[in-house]
Design an enzyme around this catalytic site. Sequence first.
Site, PDB file in Angstrom:
ATOM      1  N   HIS A   1     -46.343  -4.729 113.790  1.00  0.00           N
ATOM      2  CA  HIS A   1     -45.623  -5.566 114.752  1.00  0.00           C
ATOM      3  C   HIS A   1     -45.304  -4.717 115.975  1.00  0.00           C
ATOM      4  O   HIS A   1     -44.663  -3.669 115.874  1.00  0.00           O
ATOM      5  CB  HIS A   1     -44.345  -6.134 114.131  1.00  0.00           C
TER       6      HIS A   1
ATOM      7  N   GLU B   1     -38.495  -1.015 105.720  1.00  0.00           N
ATOM      8  CA  GLU B   1     -37.836  -1.547 106.911  1.00  0.00           C
ATOM      9  C   GLU B   1     -36.886  -0.453 107.372  1.00  0.00           C
ATOM     10  O   GLU B   1     -35.855  -0.208 106.746  1.00  0.00           O
ATOM     11  CB  GLU B   1     -37.077  -2.839 106.588  1.00  0.00           C
TER      12      GLU B   1
ATOM     13  N   GLU C   1     -41.842  -2.955 117.076  1.00  0.00           N
ATOM     14  CA  GLU C   1     -41.149  -2.089 116.124  1.00  0.00           C
ATOM     15  C   GLU C   1     -41.567  -0.637 116.349  1.00  0.00           C
ATOM     16  O   GLU C   1     -42.247  -0.015 115.537  1.00  0.00           O
ATOM     17  CB  GLU C   1     -41.438  -2.575 114.699  1.00  0.00           C
TER      18      GLU C   1
ATOM     19  N   HIS D   1     -42.075  -0.826 108.890  1.00  0.00           N
ATOM     20  CA  HIS D   1     -41.561  -1.835 109.811  1.00  0.00           C
ATOM     21  C   HIS D   1     -40.146  -1.438 110.245  1.00  0.00           C
ATOM     22  O   HIS D   1     -39.597  -0.439 109.822  1.00  0.00           O
ATOM     23  CB  HIS D   1     -41.481  -3.199 109.111  1.00  0.00           C
TER      24      HIS D   1
ATOM     25  N   ARG E   1     -44.362  -9.219 119.688  1.00  0.00           N
ATOM     26  CA  ARG E   1     -44.515  -8.940 118.254  1.00  0.00           C
ATOM     27  C   ARG E   1     -45.972  -8.962 117.786  1.00  0.00           C
ATOM     28  O   ARG E   1     -46.386  -8.142 116.972  1.00  0.00           O
ATOM     29  CB  ARG E   1     -43.710  -9.979 117.458  1.00  0.00           C
TER      30      ARG E   1
END
Length: 417
Positions: A176, A378, A179, A304, A234
């Site tokens: 993405h 994440e 990020e 991510h 994104r």
Amino acid sequence: MRFILLVGLIATTLAIAPVLFDWEKVFRVKPQDEKQANIIKDLAKTKELDFWYPDATHHVTANMMVDFRVSENNSQSIQSALEQNQTHYEILIHDLQKEIEKQFDVKEDIPGRHSYAKYNNWDKIVVWTEKMMNKHPEMVSHVKIGTTVEDNPLYVLQVGKQDERKKSIFMNCGIHAREWISSAFCQWFVYQATKSYGKNKIMTKLLDQMNFYVLPVFSVDGYIWSWTQNRMWRKNRSKNPNSRCIGTDLNRNFNASWNSLPNTNNPCSDTYRGTAPESERETKAVTDFIRSHLNSIKAYITFHSYSQMLLFPYGYTSELTPNHEDLAKVAKIGPDTLATHYETRYIYDPMASIMYPTTGSSLDWAYDLGIKHTFAFELRDKGKFGFLLPESQIKSTCKETMLTVKFIAKYILKHAS
């Protein structure tokens, strides 16, 4: 200073003014019941909301933390609607443009040069790739696995003593575009792995006995766009048939329950799944590479941001994987290892249970292909900065994440067959 960074733009791009986000806000809402959850969904039908967490309207449920970005023009009416329905909210970011500019809070040692303490644009990453190969020819090589629709190369770096028969781990960052901390980590990993070889016993053993395939930027076109035109971009930059909307969410484009959520079939959505599984050049290049190295790849790790989680399959179903206990064991120890440096706390669990149902993800695809240790990080933070983690937190984020990646690699080396 406006966020306008020229990175070798083509002529058509030069004619487009970068998107500015003056006084745009990021709200955090936690609906207490389905009525309040529906209020957010109703607002999304009439107002343009950019969902940061979860990543789409249809995932919003009661008792879920919901972060979304709104324009200056809509912020007051959204506040009023939330207050009228007694829905508690807080404003995480009051002026998004200021936060974008404040993100660059580390001074350059040498202007224009790649730095591990700063976010690096695509041009710098390309130069860095060549530098790492030239500096460590016995340890680093690269494979061009494909090109994007804008003809940018997709490079996978092979890190380790050159033997494709050894166990290996595939790692990707930047699936993405917005990020950025994700891509920063992949660069940090390659740097620290090569730097510590021969000095750190654990890393030396890992590089002697394993290979790491590292894709520093998955969505290259989207990453470039996030630097030059729209910091909040994104998706990738492919054109969609019969639509003016650009881009596909590459992490919805894998053949893992690809079409089971109808909400991902809108080309204008940030979670658009594409016209078919592996319809995107980036996805096809990665899947072809992994299939061709499937005998050696024993783990798949994708990075991510944000929310500080360590996830594992499944995302498309609440059913547990056959080796759930094994994955949960690794995922439990991983965050404990990560916290030893700066006491950063992560939570862990299967993606569908800890986050929300997700279809077409690379995590589930890799697992279903036969790679039985697949994980998704994440990274920082938990929402104060969201996708705009300041550069001053890059090193600490990468250092703590490195601890967990090394732990996972040691586990794979010892236990994976």
